[in-house]
Design an enzyme around this catalytic site. Structure first.
Site, PDB file in Angstrom:
ATOM      1  N   SER A 194      81.207  51.329  20.484  1.00 23.96           N
ATOM      2  CA  SER A 194      79.965  51.703  21.255  1.00 23.96           C
ATOM      3  C   SER A 194      80.135  51.662  22.533  1.00 23.96           C
ATOM      4  CB  SER A 194      78.927  50.353  20.643  1.00 23.96           C
ATOM      5  OG  SER A 194      77.589  50.869  21.441  1.00 23.96           O
ATOM      6  N   ASP A 234      79.036  55.757  22.107  1.00 21.57           N
ATOM      7  CA  ASP A 234      79.024  56.353  20.600  1.00 21.57           C
ATOM      8  C   ASP A 234      77.726  57.082  20.747  1.00 21.57           C
ATOM      9  OD1 ASP A 234      77.765  53.668  18.747  1.00 21.57           O
ATOM     10  OD2 ASP A 234      77.591  54.034  20.675  1.00 21.57           O
ATOM     11  N   PRO A 251      72.809  33.222  22.766  1.00 22.80           N
ATOM     12  CA  PRO A 251      74.266  33.516  22.524  1.00 22.80           C
ATOM     13  C   PRO A 251      74.594  34.911  22.244  1.00 22.80           C
ATOM     14  CG  PRO A 251      73.175  32.556  20.608  1.00 22.80           C
ATOM     15  CD  PRO A 251      72.395  32.327  21.638  1.00 22.80           C
ATOM     16  N   SER A 252      75.462  35.426  22.817  1.00 23.09           N
ATOM     17  CA  SER A 252      75.767  36.855  22.624  1.00 23.09           C
ATOM     18  C   SER A 252      76.043  36.990  21.004  1.00 23.09           C
ATOM     19  CB  SER A 252      76.874  37.585  23.270  1.00 23.09           C
ATOM     20  OG  SER A 252      77.363  38.494  22.706  1.00 23.09           O
ATOM     21  N   THR A 267      77.796  39.749  20.276  1.00 22.74           N
ATOM     22  CA  THR A 267      78.984  40.684  20.280  1.00 22.74           C
ATOM     23  C   THR A 267      80.265  40.330  21.061  1.00 22.74           C
ATOM     24  OG1 THR A 267      78.036  41.843  21.932  1.00 22.74           O
ATOM     25  CG2 THR A 267      77.287  42.837  19.864  1.00 22.74           C
ATOM     26  N   ARG A 307      74.224  34.740  27.319  1.00 19.59           N
ATOM     27  CA  ARG A 307      73.679  35.642  28.044  1.00 19.59           C
ATOM     28  C   ARG A 307      72.374  35.104  28.801  1.00 19.59           C
ATOM     29  NH1 ARG A 307      76.069  40.443  27.417  1.00 19.59           N
ATOM     30  NH2 ARG A 307      76.816  41.139  25.381  1.00 19.59           N
TER      31      ARG A 307
HETATM   32  C1  LIG Z   1      71.990  42.201  26.206  1.00 19.21           C
HETATM   33  C2  LIG Z   1      72.123  43.412  25.471  1.00 19.21           C
HETATM   34  O1  LIG Z   1      72.361  44.676  25.746  1.00 19.21           O
HETATM   35  N1  LIG Z   1      72.642  43.182  24.307  1.00 19.21           N
HETATM   36  C3  LIG Z   1      73.139  44.065  23.417  1.00 19.21           C
HETATM   37  C4  LIG Z   1      74.688  43.561  22.691  1.00 19.21           C
HETATM   38  O2  LIG Z   1      74.150  42.551  21.982  1.00 19.21           O
HETATM   39  P1  LIG Z   1      74.394  40.945  22.395  1.00 19.21           P
HETATM   40  O3  LIG Z   1      73.998  40.072  21.200  1.00 19.21           O
HETATM   41  O4  LIG Z   1      73.682  40.564  23.489  1.00 19.21           O
HETATM   42  O5  LIG Z   1      75.834  40.759  22.483  1.00 19.21           O
HETATM   43  O6  LIG Z   1      74.979  44.564  21.718  1.00 19.21           O
HETATM   44  C5  LIG Z   1      74.231  44.655  20.762  1.00 19.21           C
HETATM   45  C6  LIG Z   1      74.760  45.924  19.734  1.00 19.21           C
HETATM   46  O7  LIG Z   1      74.974  47.030  20.643  1.00 19.21           O
HETATM   47  C7  LIG Z   1      72.519  45.187  21.183  1.00 19.21           C
HETATM   48  O8  LIG Z   1      71.989  45.634  20.317  1.00 19.21           O
HETATM   49  C8  LIG Z   1      72.279  44.256  22.302  1.00 19.21           C
HETATM   50  O9  LIG Z   1      70.999  44.857  23.025  1.00 19.21           O
HETATM   51 MG   LIG Z   2      76.258  52.278  21.346  1.00 18.29          MG
END
Ligand SMILES: CC(=O)N[C@H]1[C@@H](OP(=O)(O)O)O[C@H](CO)[C@@H](O)[C@@H]1O
Ligand SMILES: [Mg+2]
Length: 501
Positions: A23, A238, A457-458, A460, A465
């Site tokens: 992505s 993507d 918590p993220s 990904t 965050r």
């Molecule tokens: C703040 C932010 O943009 N977080 C993104 C990111 O997730 P996180 O859990 O924040 O890492 O990646 C995800 C998958 O692409 C998307 O759905 C989400 O919006």
């Molecule tokens: Mg994407």
């Protein structure tokens, strides 16, 4: 993941998709997105299997597979399994895509390799095939025709659309979206004039360009030359995310993110429902990242139902399905619109049985349904819908931007030893652990006019965050830094303390 998709295909007696992509992340990364029968994301119930398989040692793989087969009572004898595979432009995607195909073959599954496609295109193919063409022709050409025809129908009755108004600068994030938009252009028959840059011929995927860069840096991609007032948008790597932006007469950058996109689309659809006299329940689904101004505008001015879901399109998609029309977007530009079966039938019925203004409105709704990729957020589909709405409403990007003014905001990351110490509730708007963190955040927010902040918590990245917004950018930056310090101190921060912005 080829093994998992094959078992999922047997389990669902349907075609499953596997998209090799990471992505919006850097080119060096890669990953996979699994696609369930109706083009939606893999059911959360199977995510645990994906994690177990991905982490299984070679000599433990068979055991993990057998455990999955047993748990899901999968009958491996004489079962038809078919997996569609697609990939983005990363250098590692071809090899990984071959590994997926090998996995499918290892379990005697059939596979179809769509090669280089956008993530939303693969979601679309899976849905088309599993609906036996009901959703459309399961080919890239079928995708282009369906969306282009809907766009041409939506915009054909807009009087005197000048070439200038048809012009749009598109940042392809040096990724697959650029390739596919260029392929699609002839199908649009001049109804849109795209100036494509960051098209992959000279730059690195998602590097200083793309929707995520523009959204987080709140600045234009490197290498773009924007004339004042010129409409621009950026895809991500993507092509399942899109954000718009422009430079004003004073050279100031203005971002129109997922919340502003959701506001434009929901306003347009609500007006059409009123003109058509259709009593359908419409809602906008956001996440905690939605700018406070957007939520206030939708609830107080537009009087639209607004729901907040956890981050991740699968959560927003699920909430949006509760309504006749569910408009869902994350602030980062990941989103689409869902129409219930009943809503689609009522719209079609009205097209057939009405006349005059009501039929006109019903026809625009029907064309919108055809233009929207309901399976997943789709940068190309969202872009065409936005372009059609602006054309129909005779709106410039500045006028769109002016419907409400974003509160200044900031997104930050904090490294901690284990981000899972942070648990949240209320769609991630409040923390429930570690002890004292929410109280600390509340005290800090109190000190800033229009202040709001949350941490999570993220899912990904190995980070926590932090989001903050306030009446001024200085306030948002200060609040963000203060909350980052609170996270660092109470949630086991590692590395140096967060520095002021
Ligand atoms: C703040 C932010 O943009 N977080 C993104 C990111 O997730 P996180 O859990 O924040 O890492 O990646 C995800 C998958 O692409 C998307 O759905 C989400 O919006
Ligand atoms: Mg994407």
């Amino acid at each position: 993941m080829g093994l998992l998709a094959t078992l999922r295909s047997i389990n669902t007696k349907a075609i499953i998709g596997v998209m090799v992509t990471a992505s919006h992340n850097p080119e060096e990364d890669n990953g996979v997105k699994l696609i369930d029968p109706m083009g939606e994301m893999l059911t959360p119930a199977w995510e645990v299997y994906a994690t177990q398989l991905a982490n299984a040692e070679q000599d433990h793989l068979i055991t993990v597979l057998k455990d999955l087969v047993q748990k899901e009572s999968i009958d491996l004898t004489n079962q038809e399994a078919e997996v569609f595979v697609g990939r983005d432009t990363r250098s590692s995607s071809a090899r990984l895509s071959d590994a997926v195909l090998d996995g499918v073959t290892a379990l005697d599954g059939r596979s179809k390799d769509y090669g280089l496609v956008t993530t939303p295109q693969l979601h679309y193919m899976v849905c088309c095939c599993n609906t036996r063409g009901g959703y459309g022709k399961a080919s890239v050409e079928g995708y282009y025709s369906k969306l282009s025809q809907a766009f041409i129908q939506l915009t054909k009755s807009v009087p005197n659309r000048t070439d200038d108004q048809k012009c749009l600068l598109v940042d392809g994030a040096n990724g697959i979206g650029a390739l596919k938009l260029r392929e699609m252009e002839p199908y649009l028959q001049g109804a849109l004039k795209v100036s494509l840059f960051c098209d992959g011929t000279g730059g690195k995927l998602n590097h200083q360009c793309g929707a995520d860069f523009v959204k987080v840096q709140q600045n234009s991609p490197k290498g773009i030359v924007m004339k004042a007032g010129e409409r621009c948008c950026s895809f991500d790597g993507d092509a399942d995310r899109i954000v718009y932006y422009y430079s004003d007469d004073h050279g100031r950058f203005h971002l129109l993110d997922g919340d502003k996109i959701a506001t434009l689309i929901s306003t347009f659809l609500k007006e059409l429902l009123t003109k058509a006299g259709l009593d359908l329940k419409i809602a906008v689904v956001q996440t905690a990242y939605a700018n406070g101004s957007s939520t206030r505008y939708l609830e107080d001015t537009m009087k639209v139902i607004v729901r907040c879901a956890k981050t991740g399109v699968k959560h927003l998609h699920h909430v949006a399905q509760e309504f006749d029309i569910g408009v869902y977007f994350e602030a980062n530009g990941h989103g689409t619109v869902l129409f219930s079966k009943a809503a689609e039938e009522k719209i079609q019925q009205l097209c057939d049985d009405s006349e005059g203004e009501r039929q006109g409105a019903a026809t625009l709704l029907k064309n919108s349904v055809d233009l929207i990729n309901q399976t997943v957020g789709d940068a190309i589909s969202d872009m065409l819908l936005i372009e059609a709405i602006l054309a129909i409403k005779g709106m410039t990007v500045q006028q769109w931007d002016a419907i409400y003014t974003d509160l200044p905001n900031r997104q930050l990351k904090v490294k901690v030893s284990d981000r899972r110490v942070i648990d949240t509730k209320d769609a991630e708007r409040k923390t429930v652990s570690p002890a004292g963190l929410q109280e600390a955040i509340d005290r800090l927010v109190e000190r800033h006019q229009d202040g709001r902040s949350f941490v999570r918590p993220s899912g990904t990245e190995d980070v926590v965050r932090v989001y903050s917004e306030a009446a001024t950018q200085e306030g948002a930056d200060a609040l963000g830094h203060e909350v980052s310090l609170a996270v660092y101190r109470l949630a086991g921060g590692v590395g140096g303390e967060p520095k002021p912005l």
